[in-house]
Design an enzyme around this catalytic site. Structure first.
Site, PDB file in Angstrom:
ATOM      1  N   LYS A 199       0.837  -1.208   0.000  1.00  0.00           N
ATOM      2  CA  LYS A 199       0.000   0.000   0.000  1.00  0.00           C
ATOM      3  C   LYS A 199       0.869   1.254   0.000  1.00  0.00           C
ATOM      4  O   LYS A 199       0.632   2.186  -0.779  1.00  0.00           O
ATOM      5  CB  LYS A 199      -0.929   0.007   1.221  1.00  0.00           C
ATOM      6  CG  LYS A 199      -2.025  -1.033   1.150  1.00  0.00           C
ATOM      7  CD  LYS A 199      -2.829  -1.065   2.438  1.00  0.00           C
ATOM      8  CE  LYS A 199      -3.903  -2.134   2.403  1.00  0.00           C
ATOM      9  NZ  LYS A 199      -4.692  -2.151   3.649  1.00  0.00           N
ATOM     10  N   ALA A 254      -0.745   0.757   5.984  1.00  0.00           N
ATOM     11  CA  ALA A 254      -1.004  -0.159   7.102  1.00  0.00           C
ATOM     12  C   ALA A 254      -2.032  -1.204   6.678  1.00  0.00           C
ATOM     13  O   ALA A 254      -2.850  -0.959   5.795  1.00  0.00           O
ATOM     14  CB  ALA A 254      -1.502   0.609   8.323  1.00  0.00           C
ATOM     15  N   ASP A 255      -1.956  -2.351   7.325  1.00  0.00           N
ATOM     16  CA  ASP A 255      -2.932  -3.398   7.082  1.00  0.00           C
ATOM     17  C   ASP A 255      -3.143  -4.180   8.373  1.00  0.00           C
ATOM     18  O   ASP A 255      -2.192  -4.476   9.091  1.00  0.00           O
ATOM     19  CB  ASP A 255      -2.468  -4.351   5.984  1.00  0.00           C
ATOM     20  CG  ASP A 255      -3.591  -5.266   5.561  1.00  0.00           C
ATOM     21  OD1 ASP A 255      -4.490  -4.790   4.839  1.00  0.00           O
ATOM     22  OD2 ASP A 255      -3.614  -6.441   5.978  1.00  0.00           O
ATOM     23  N   THR A 256      -4.399  -4.492   8.654  1.00  0.00           N
ATOM     24  CA  THR A 256      -4.750  -5.217   9.870  1.00  0.00           C
ATOM     25  C   THR A 256      -5.385  -6.549   9.503  1.00  0.00           C
ATOM     26  O   THR A 256      -6.260  -6.606   8.637  1.00  0.00           O
ATOM     27  CB  THR A 256      -5.727  -4.386  10.725  1.00  0.00           C
ATOM     28  OG1 THR A 256      -5.098  -3.144  11.060  1.00  0.00           O
ATOM     29  CG2 THR A 256      -6.109  -5.115  12.001  1.00  0.00           C
ATOM     30  N   GLY A 295       0.232  -4.458  10.471  1.00  0.00           N
ATOM     31  CA  GLY A 295       1.516  -4.170   9.851  1.00  0.00           C
ATOM     32  C   GLY A 295       1.526  -2.716   9.417  1.00  0.00           C
ATOM     33  O   GLY A 295       0.498  -2.183   8.995  1.00  0.00           O
TER      34      GLY A 295
END
Length: 184
Positions: free
Chosen positions: A50, A66-68, A103
């Site tokens: 991203k 960010a990624d959850t 992350g």
């Protein structure tokens, strides 16, 4: 101070970055979110992808992606495709502990930094009626694991171990430290 860009239109991430005192632009990164079998690797790779996708057009800026991911046992619970899948996810989470991994990737002229944080969340046992009523609110539909800890979904959270903001979508303290060093 360098320009900061958030590569996400997540209202939760916007809220957390604003709360931390940062001024930034929102430039969403529209990528296909493919999950790897390893949750930490998935969160870190997607966060980097991203950030990198947006950074390619804004190389003079600092870009945060960010990624959850929500993980129950070895299963990654992504964003539900429809109401039925949201109900299935919440039924799986009912009465159980699960991990939430966020992350984060920061790409700037000063370097690239990718990290993650993990929090543990315990849901109380939920009736099917509780779950169906929650899904009808629409809140679970764009959330990993089909819930928002900072919203109506908080009614199901019995305990949390770790950073609340990691569950919300951006580990506040770790993110602040990295951005403070990169933006100065």
């Amino acid at each position: 101070m360098r320009l900061l860009i958030l590569a996400s239109e997540s209202k939760r991430r916007v809220q957390i970055l604003s709360m931390l005192g940062f001024k930034f632009l929102v430039v969403p990164s529209y990528i296909e979110e493919k999950h790897h079998s390893k949750p930490i690797l998935t969160a870190r790779r997607l966060a980097f992808k991203k950030a990198f996708t947006v950074w390619k057009d804004y190389k003079f800026a600092t870009v945060l992606g960010a990624d959850t991911v929500v993980v129950l046992g070895r299963e990654i619970l992504g964003k539900p495709k429809d109401k039925e899948e949201a109900i299935q996810m919440l039924r799986k989470l009912s009465g159980k502990w699960h991990r939430v991994i966020t992350g984060v990737s920061v790409i700037s002229p000063k370097g690239r930094y990718t990290f993650h944080d993990t929090a543990w969340v315990k849901f109380r046992a939920m009736s099917l009626k509780d779950i169906e009523e929650y899904v009808e609110t629409g809140e679970p539909m764009d959330k990993a694991g089909a819930y928002a800890i900072q919203g109506i979904g908080a009614r199901f959270v019995e305990r949390i171990k770790g950073d609340f903001y990691t569950v919300m979508g951006l580990p506040a303290s770790k993110t602040y430290e990295v951005l403070k060093n990169v933006l100065d």
